[in-house]
Write a protein that holds these residues in place. Structure first.
Motif, PDB file in Angstrom:
ATOM      1  N   THR A 344       0.825  -1.213   0.000  1.00  0.00           N
ATOM      2  CA  THR A 344       0.000   0.000   0.000  1.00  0.00           C
ATOM      3  C   THR A 344       0.859   1.263   0.000  1.00  0.00           C
ATOM      4  O   THR A 344       0.501   2.262  -0.632  1.00  0.00           O
ATOM      5  CB  THR A 344      -0.945   0.026   1.215  1.00  0.00           C
ATOM      6  OG1 THR A 344      -0.183  -0.051   2.428  1.00  0.00           O
ATOM      7  CG2 THR A 344      -1.933  -1.133   1.161  1.00  0.00           C
ATOM      8  N   ALA A 345       1.994   1.223   0.703  1.00  0.00           N
ATOM      9  CA  ALA A 345       2.883   2.394   0.719  1.00  0.00           C
ATOM     10  C   ALA A 345       3.405   2.687  -0.682  1.00  0.00           C
ATOM     11  O   ALA A 345       3.474   3.848  -1.112  1.00  0.00           O
ATOM     12  CB  ALA A 345       4.040   2.157   1.686  1.00  0.00           C
ATOM     13  N   ALA A 346       3.769   1.633  -1.409  1.00  0.00           N
ATOM     14  CA  ALA A 346       4.262   1.823  -2.772  1.00  0.00           C
ATOM     15  C   ALA A 346       3.164   2.363  -3.672  1.00  0.00           C
ATOM     16  O   ALA A 346       3.399   3.248  -4.512  1.00  0.00           O
ATOM     17  CB  ALA A 346       4.788   0.498  -3.320  1.00  0.00           C
ATOM     18  N   ALA A 347       1.948   1.855  -3.509  1.00  0.00           N
ATOM     19  CA  ALA A 347       0.838   2.317  -4.346  1.00  0.00           C
ATOM     20  C   ALA A 347       0.497   3.778  -4.060  1.00  0.00           C
ATOM     21  O   ALA A 347       0.279   4.571  -4.979  1.00  0.00           O
ATOM     22  CB  ALA A 347      -0.381   1.428  -4.112  1.00  0.00           C
ATOM     23  N   LYS A 348       0.468   4.140  -2.772  1.00  0.00           N
ATOM     24  CA  LYS A 348       0.148   5.529  -2.418  1.00  0.00           C
ATOM     25  C   LYS A 348       1.248   6.488  -2.847  1.00  0.00           C
ATOM     26  O   LYS A 348       0.978   7.663  -3.127  1.00  0.00           O
ATOM     27  CB  LYS A 348      -0.115   5.623  -0.911  1.00  0.00           C
ATOM     28  CG  LYS A 348      -1.438   5.010  -0.483  1.00  0.00           C
ATOM     29  CD  LYS A 348      -1.719   5.190   0.986  1.00  0.00           C
ATOM     30  CE  LYS A 348      -0.886   4.284   1.848  1.00  0.00           C
ATOM     31  NZ  LYS A 348      -1.303   4.298   3.278  1.00  0.00           N
ATOM     32  N   HIS A 349       2.475   5.980  -2.900  1.00  0.00           N
ATOM     33  CA  HIS A 349       3.584   6.822  -3.348  1.00  0.00           C
ATOM     34  C   HIS A 349       3.361   7.308  -4.779  1.00  0.00           C
ATOM     35  O   HIS A 349       3.799   8.405  -5.149  1.00  0.00           O
ATOM     36  CB  HIS A 349       4.896   6.045  -3.256  1.00  0.00           C
ATOM     37  CG  HIS A 349       6.085   6.816  -3.734  1.00  0.00           C
ATOM     38  ND1 HIS A 349       6.575   7.928  -3.068  1.00  0.00           N
ATOM     39  CD2 HIS A 349       6.882   6.658  -4.830  1.00  0.00           C
ATOM     40  CE1 HIS A 349       7.614   8.410  -3.721  1.00  0.00           C
ATOM     41  NE2 HIS A 349       7.825   7.666  -4.788  1.00  0.00           N
ATOM     42  N   GLN A 350       2.672   6.495  -5.569  1.00  0.00           N
ATOM     43  CA  GLN A 350       2.393   6.882  -6.954  1.00  0.00           C
ATOM     44  C   GLN A 350       1.541   8.154  -7.029  1.00  0.00           C
ATOM     45  O   GLN A 350       1.595   8.890  -8.008  1.00  0.00           O
ATOM     46  CB  GLN A 350       1.651   5.754  -7.678  1.00  0.00           C
ATOM     47  CG  GLN A 350       2.403   4.423  -7.730  1.00  0.00           C
ATOM     48  CD  GLN A 350       3.673   4.544  -8.533  1.00  0.00           C
ATOM     49  OE1 GLN A 350       4.761   4.593  -7.971  1.00  0.00           O
ATOM     50  NE2 GLN A 350       3.555   4.604  -9.831  1.00  0.00           N
ATOM     51  N   LEU A 351       0.750   8.396  -5.978  1.00  0.00           N
ATOM     52  CA  LEU A 351      -0.186   9.522  -6.012  1.00  0.00           C
ATOM     53  C   LEU A 351       0.397  10.796  -5.419  1.00  0.00           C
ATOM     54  O   LEU A 351      -0.224  11.857  -5.498  1.00  0.00           O
ATOM     55  CB  LEU A 351      -1.466   9.157  -5.252  1.00  0.00           C
ATOM     56  CG  LEU A 351      -2.185   7.874  -5.668  1.00  0.00           C
ATOM     57  CD1 LEU A 351      -3.479   7.726  -4.858  1.00  0.00           C
ATOM     58  CD2 LEU A 351      -2.482   7.846  -7.155  1.00  0.00           C
ATOM     59  N   GLU A 352       1.560  10.710  -4.802  1.00  0.00           N
ATOM     60  CA  GLU A 352       2.138  11.870  -4.137  1.00  0.00           C
ATOM     61  C   GLU A 352       2.398  13.014  -5.124  1.00  0.00           C
ATOM     62  O   GLU A 352       2.955  12.817  -6.196  1.00  0.00           O
ATOM     63  CB  GLU A 352       3.447  11.476  -3.443  1.00  0.00           C
ATOM     64  CG  GLU A 352       3.239  10.589  -2.224  1.00  0.00           C
ATOM     65  CD  GLU A 352       4.551  10.189  -1.585  1.00  0.00           C
ATOM     66  OE1 GLU A 352       5.613  10.621  -2.080  1.00  0.00           O
ATOM     67  OE2 GLU A 352       4.520   9.427  -0.599  1.00  0.00           O
ATOM     68  N   GLY A 353       1.968  14.191  -4.736  1.00  0.00           N
ATOM     69  CA  GLY A 353       2.193  15.373  -5.561  1.00  0.00           C
ATOM     70  C   GLY A 353       1.177  15.568  -6.665  1.00  0.00           C
ATOM     71  O   GLY A 353       1.235  16.563  -7.386  1.00  0.00           O
TER      72      GLY A 353
END
Length: 478
Positions: A344-353
């Motif tokens: 989930t951390a990797a997936a949410k990282h895609q949405l950062e910014g």
């Protein structure tokens, strides 16, 4: 001339999704304990009050404009000047003994029936006969009208924070705020837009084509090793959850202590949502092993993401998406939770910014292969098609304090969501007053004995709590 309101792209998708055996309505099941000394006519009086209230607000007084015999997603909302409230508000009674099983059977049946799209697409069922004098309310609404965020806003607005307050309006007398005017960017973010156009939208919000490439490399290029912990859609294994569904539904529930889930997360440096996904992964591991249907690789969940601002009043849909592994391939509960957290951390990282519009566009781009997955299920060749994900898991934050309806205390709140072709299982968690309620919704034919999955998920929570050194306080399965 009736007032017309054009459909948004996302509304059109939810309405176009109303295909054979796929019904795009969501629902909520609320269980109440009446006030002490309530008269025997208490519930009947409550129903009569609801029927007497003819102040039906937008969008609950809107229906789809008739287009003749040709089905099309490109229709408009029109005000129903002859709304029949007696059709929408109904009263049912459970057979004795009126336990959770009897309630589950009734809700399964109600959720198996499609909404009448020639009327405003919602129903409200008052259900009497629960043990201990309790009653339930089942509300069914087409997903084109609300998402989980809007539904929770409605729940809070229609219930009281004290048992003494008696004048809160029912949800259909509470209007939802008008949606903001759509811009070309919003139109491009709709899930019906072309993949190329969506890619352009993402690029416009992330700065460059190079940035876009880096963001979509993990999800869409399975043979790259850029982000191995990121769940790529076509890496999901095919399983029985990905077949064609029938029209009948089965519904089961679980209720847990919110504090237990939070303490597990704190000891393992994981979010509440990670704990939820992990215990479902453990439940699915046991359930599918019992059926001799457990894939060797981890199942992948589609996780809706709310992209509204905190002060958004709700109304319509504003949903992004990420994909994450549920750890069904891992026996140890603590190791499973760690794997889920990494995914989930990797997936949410895609949405950062990303901006709101860019997240919607990125989500659509990510989910683009899903249409082929559903077509494969409809054609009966699902095992031969790339599998994007296996099930849907949603986490809807709810009110922290107890709520009341005309003096009756809300004891539990369970979401009832949507299975579709190639995704026969949908599980939603909703927090409320120190508890979390899980609503399991599945195709009756595809997933036998859904109640066993609910029980296995409770056992999975107990095992994780013990392994994490947290005293479990697991509620009973319903």
């Amino acid at each position: 001339m009736p007032e017309l309101k054009p459909l948004s792209a996302l509304d059109s998708l939810f309405l176009w999704g109303e295909r054979p055996n796929t019904m795009m309505h969501v629902a909520g099941l609320l269980i109440f304990a009446p006030p002490e000394g309530a008269d025997i006519t208490y519930l009947r009086d409550l129903v009569d009050e609801a029927l007497a209230n003819r102040d039906v607000k937008v969008p609950w007084n809107r229906k789809l404009q008739s287009t003749g015999l040709v089905p099309t997603p490109f229709r408009s909302w029109v005000t129903d000047d002859e709304l029949d409230l007696d059709y929408h508000v109904r009263r049912s009674a459970l057979p004795s003994p009126g336990g959770e099983r009897e309630l589950g059977v009734l809700v399964s049946r109600l959720h198996s029936n499609a909404l009448d799209m020639s009327r405003p697409p919602w129903e409200m069922h008052f259900i009497e006969g629960l043990e201990g004098g309790r009653f339930a309310i089942y509300v069914k609404i087409h997903h084109s009208l609300v998402d989980g965020y809007s539904a929770m806003k409605l729940l809070v607005a229609s219930l009281s924070i004290t048992a003494e307050e008696m004048d809160k309006p029912l949800f259909f007398s509470i209007g939802l705020p008008p949606r903001r005017r759509r811009t070309p960017t919003d139109a491009g973010a709709g899930l019906l837009a072309g993949v190329g156009q969506l890619a352009g939208e993402i690029a416009s919000h992330t700065g460059s084509a190079a940035t876009l490439g880096r963001r979509i490399a993990g999800p869409l290029l399975p043979f790259t090793k850029v982000r191995p912990e990121l769940a790529s859609g076509i890496r999901a294994p095919y399983c029985i959850l990905n077949g064609r569904i029938g029209r009948n539904r089965r519904f089961a529930t679980q209720q847990y202590s919110l504090d237990v889930l939070k303490r597990i997360g704190k000891t393992q440096d994981a979010t509440l949502n990670d704990v939820f996904i992990s215990i479902v992964g453990g439940g699915l591991r046991s359930f599918l092993t019992e059926l001799d249907e457990l894939p060797r690789k981890s199942l992948v969940a589609f996780l809706p993401v709310n992209v509204r601002a905190k002060d958004d009043g709700g109304g319509g849909n504003a949903i992004g998406a990420i994909l994450a592994k549920v750890g069904s391939d891992i026996a140890d509960p603590v190791e499973r939770l760690a794997a889920v957290s990494a995914s989930t951390a990797a997936a949410k990282h895609q949405l950062e910014g990303m901006s709101r519009q860019a997240i919607l566009a990125y989500s659509a781009y990510l989910m683009a292969p899903t249409g082929f997955q559903a077509l494969g299920a409809l054609a009966g060749i699902g095992a031969g098609m790339p599998t994007n994900f296996n099930l849907c898991l949603s986490n809807v934050p709810g009110p922290a304090d107890p709520l009341y309806l005309r003096g009756s205390r809300l004891e539990a709140s369970y979401p009832v969501s949507i299975p579709i072709h190639s995704m026969a299982l949908n599980i939603t968690m909703q927090s409320y007053a120190g508890t979390v309620g899980l609503g399991f919704v599945g195709c009756r034919d595809t997933i036998p004995h859904l109640q066993r999955l609910a029980v296995a998920t409770g056992e999975s929570l107990t095992a994780l709590a013990v392994a994490a050194g947290v005293e479990p306080m697991v509620g009973d399965a319903h």
